[in-house]
Design a protein around this motif. Sequence first.
Motif, PDB file in Angstrom:
ATOM      1  N   ALA A 294       4.712   5.873   4.999  1.00  0.00           N
ATOM      2  CA  ALA A 294       4.842   5.940   6.456  1.00  0.00           C
ATOM      3  C   ALA A 294       6.153   5.326   6.916  1.00  0.00           C
ATOM      4  CB  ALA A 294       3.665   5.225   7.114  1.00  0.00           C
ATOM      5  N   ARG A 295       6.504   4.180   6.346  1.00  0.00           N
ATOM      6  CA  ARG A 295       7.764   3.528   6.745  1.00  0.00           C
ATOM      7  C   ARG A 295       8.975   4.363   6.305  1.00  0.00           C
ATOM      8  NH1 ARG A 295       7.574  -2.048   8.272  1.00  0.00           N
ATOM      9  NH2 ARG A 295       5.477  -2.901   8.171  1.00  0.00           N
ATOM     10  N   LEU A 296       8.896   4.933   5.116  1.00  0.00           N
ATOM     11  CA  LEU A 296      10.008   5.774   4.651  1.00  0.00           C
ATOM     12  C   LEU A 296      10.202   6.970   5.586  1.00  0.00           C
ATOM     13  CD1 LEU A 296       9.474   5.819   0.774  1.00  0.00           C
ATOM     14  CD2 LEU A 296      11.118   4.479   2.085  1.00  0.00           C
ATOM     15  N   LYS A 297       9.094   7.621   5.946  1.00  0.00           N
ATOM     16  CA  LYS A 297       9.207   8.782   6.840  1.00  0.00           C
ATOM     17  C   LYS A 297       9.820   8.381   8.177  1.00  0.00           C
ATOM     18  CE  LYS A 297       5.384  11.570   5.023  1.00  0.00           C
ATOM     19  NZ  LYS A 297       4.036  12.139   5.319  1.00  0.00           N
TER      20      LYS A 297
ATOM     21  N   GLN B  50       0.849  -1.179   0.000  1.00  0.00           N
ATOM     22  CA  GLN B  50       0.000   0.000   0.000  1.00  0.00           C
ATOM     23  C   GLN B  50       0.893   1.240   0.000  1.00  0.00           C
ATOM     24  OE1 GLN B  50      -3.333  -0.103  -0.174  1.00  0.00           O
ATOM     25  NE2 GLN B  50      -3.243  -2.363  -0.260  1.00  0.00           N
ATOM     26  N   GLN B  51       0.570   2.202  -0.847  1.00  0.00           N
ATOM     27  CA  GLN B  51       1.394   3.402  -0.933  1.00  0.00           C
ATOM     28  C   GLN B  51       1.510   4.103   0.413  1.00  0.00           C
ATOM     29  OE1 GLN B  51       0.732   6.168  -4.127  1.00  0.00           O
ATOM     30  NE2 GLN B  51       0.020   4.572  -5.536  1.00  0.00           N
ATOM     31  N   GLU B  52       0.372   4.129   1.148  1.00  0.00           N
ATOM     32  CA  GLU B  52       0.407   4.824   2.438  1.00  0.00           C
ATOM     33  C   GLU B  52       1.377   4.157   3.401  1.00  0.00           C
ATOM     34  OE1 GLU B  52      -2.196   3.710   0.900  1.00  0.00           O
ATOM     35  OE2 GLU B  52      -3.395   5.470   0.339  1.00  0.00           O
ATOM     36  N   GLU B  53       1.395   2.818   3.389  1.00  0.00           N
ATOM     37  CA  GLU B  53       2.319   2.098   4.278  1.00  0.00           C
ATOM     38  C   GLU B  53       3.763   2.382   3.886  1.00  0.00           C
ATOM     39  OE1 GLU B  53       3.634  -2.420   5.599  1.00  0.00           O
ATOM     40  OE2 GLU B  53       2.044  -2.133   4.101  1.00  0.00           O
ATOM     41  N   VAL B  54       4.033   2.364   2.578  1.00  0.00           N
ATOM     42  CA  VAL B  54       5.397   2.616   2.106  1.00  0.00           C
ATOM     43  C   VAL B  54       5.867   3.998   2.557  1.00  0.00           C
ATOM     44  CG1 VAL B  54       6.866   2.897   0.078  1.00  0.00           C
ATOM     45  CG2 VAL B  54       5.158   1.069   0.136  1.00  0.00           C
TER      46      VAL B  54
ATOM     47  N   ILE C 160      -4.189  11.916  10.731  1.00  0.00           N
ATOM     48  CA  ILE C 160      -4.139  10.561  11.291  1.00  0.00           C
ATOM     49  C   ILE C 160      -3.952   9.539  10.180  1.00  0.00           C
ATOM     50  CG2 ILE C 160      -5.532   8.775  12.428  1.00  0.00           C
ATOM     51  CD1 ILE C 160      -6.689  10.959  14.205  1.00  0.00           C
ATOM     52  N   GLU C 161      -4.663   9.718   9.080  1.00  0.00           N
ATOM     53  CA  GLU C 161      -4.516   8.799   7.957  1.00  0.00           C
ATOM     54  C   GLU C 161      -3.138   8.932   7.309  1.00  0.00           C
ATOM     55  OE1 GLU C 161      -7.679   9.410   5.254  1.00  0.00           O
ATOM     56  OE2 GLU C 161      -9.263   8.822   6.671  1.00  0.00           O
TER      57      GLU C 161
END
Length: 433
Positions: A121-124, A115-119, A224-225
Motif C-alpha cells: 500500500a505504501r509503495l503504491k 506486513q506485506q499489505e502495508e508495504v 478495500i483490503e
Amino acid sequence: MITEAVLKPMHILLVDDNPNNLKVLSEAIKGCGWKALMATDGESAIEQTEYAHPDLILLDVMMPGLDGFETCRRLKANNITQNIPVIFMTALSDATDKVKGLEIGAVDYITKPFQQEEVIARLKLHLKISHLTRTLEQRVQERTAELTHSLQQLQQTQLQLIQSEKMSTLGQLVAGIGHEINNPIGFISGNCSYIEQYVNDLFRLVDLQQQKLPDPDPEVEELIEEIDLEYLYEDLPKLLLSMHQGIERLKDISLSLRTFARADISSKVEFQIHEGLDSTIMLLKHRLKDQGDRPKIEVVAQYSELPPITCYPGQLNQVFMNIIANAIDAFDDLHQNVSKQAISPCQYTITITTSVDNQQETVSICIEDNALGMPPEVQARIFEPSFTTKPVGKGTGLGLAISYQIIVDKHHGNIHCLSTASQGTKFVITLPI
C-alpha cells in the motif's frame, strides 16, 4: 500520461542484509507486476541506483558497514539519484530515529516486523505521488519557459554588465526570480486546496456508502483490503499537511529572496543592515548544514542596536553573500585538508558582529571565520578583478572586486581584510549612516 505510467513496469530496489526479508519482499513486489532489484549493503545499493535508476528504494536502516542513514544521505547528495523516493525499513521505535530519516530525505518509513499489505500500500501510494510530482514539475517548467529564455538573454550580456556596472542589476534579477517563484507556488497551493476538498468529499462518499450498504459485494471487500482503506484514511491527511508545510517553506524562501535582492538601484533608501544579514544567512542555510562527514558550520550573530542607514540594500546584500559564501568555501577546503592529515576538526564558526560609532556616524559589520586563512601574498590581491585561488569553474575572481566597488565607490565606505594563515579571516566593513 497516467495510463503510460501505469503500463510501464516499475523497478523497486530492495536493500536489506537479511536474505529472508529480500525474498519475501521480492515475491510481494513481483505479485504486483513490478520488477525487484536487490542489494545487501549500502555501497552496492548506491552503485545499482546510479546505473539502474529504480522508481523507488526500500532501504533497511540497520546494516553492517554503510548504514541506511548514510546511504540515504549519499543518494540525496548525488544529482543522478537525489529525486528517487526512499522508504526506510526500521525496527527502531524511537521517534528521533524516524524524524532523522525523514530529515535526510526519506519520504516514509515502515516499522519491522512489517506486513506485506502495508508495504505494498505504501509503495503504491508513493509511486503515485512521485508520478504526480514529476507531472507538476513538467507543468512548472512549461510555465516558466519564457522566463528561462529571458534569463538566457541576460546571461549573454552578463560580462558587459560586470565591466560597466559591476553586477548592479543583480538585485533586479534575484527579485524577479523571487517574484516568479510565487507563480508556481500559487499554482501548487491552489491545487492542494482542491485536492484536499476532493479527498474529503470522497471520504464522505465512502462513509455514506458503507452506512447505506453495510454488506458490500465481495469484490468491493477485496478491493478495500487491497488498498488498505483504513490506512489511507489515516495517512492521506498527513501527506496533505506535509505538502502544505512544504509550500509554506517555499513562501519563506521567496520572501527571503525579495528581502535579499531589494531592487532599488536608482536611488538610496533607508535599510536595516540586520535584515540583509539574516536574509543572506537564510539563503545559505543549506550550505551551512553538515555535508556528509563535514560538520555543521555555526553562525554566531552578535548584533548591536543599529539605526537604519541610507544605502542600496540589494548591493550590500550581495557583498554579504560574497563574503559568507567564501567563508563556507574556506571551511570546505579546510575539511579536505583535515581529512587528509587525520586531524580532529575544530568547531567551524562564522561570527558576525555589528556596531555603531555615533561620533563618526558610521556602522561596522565584521564577518569572521576560523577556517584556513590566507598567506600575505594572496591577501594583498583579493580585491583585484579576476584574481582567484579557486579551481576553474568554481570561482571567477569577481566577487570581492565587485564587493570593494559597492562599498567604496557606491557607498563611500571602507572594507578591509585581516587574515592569518591556518587561523582564519576577518572582513571589516564600515559604512556611513
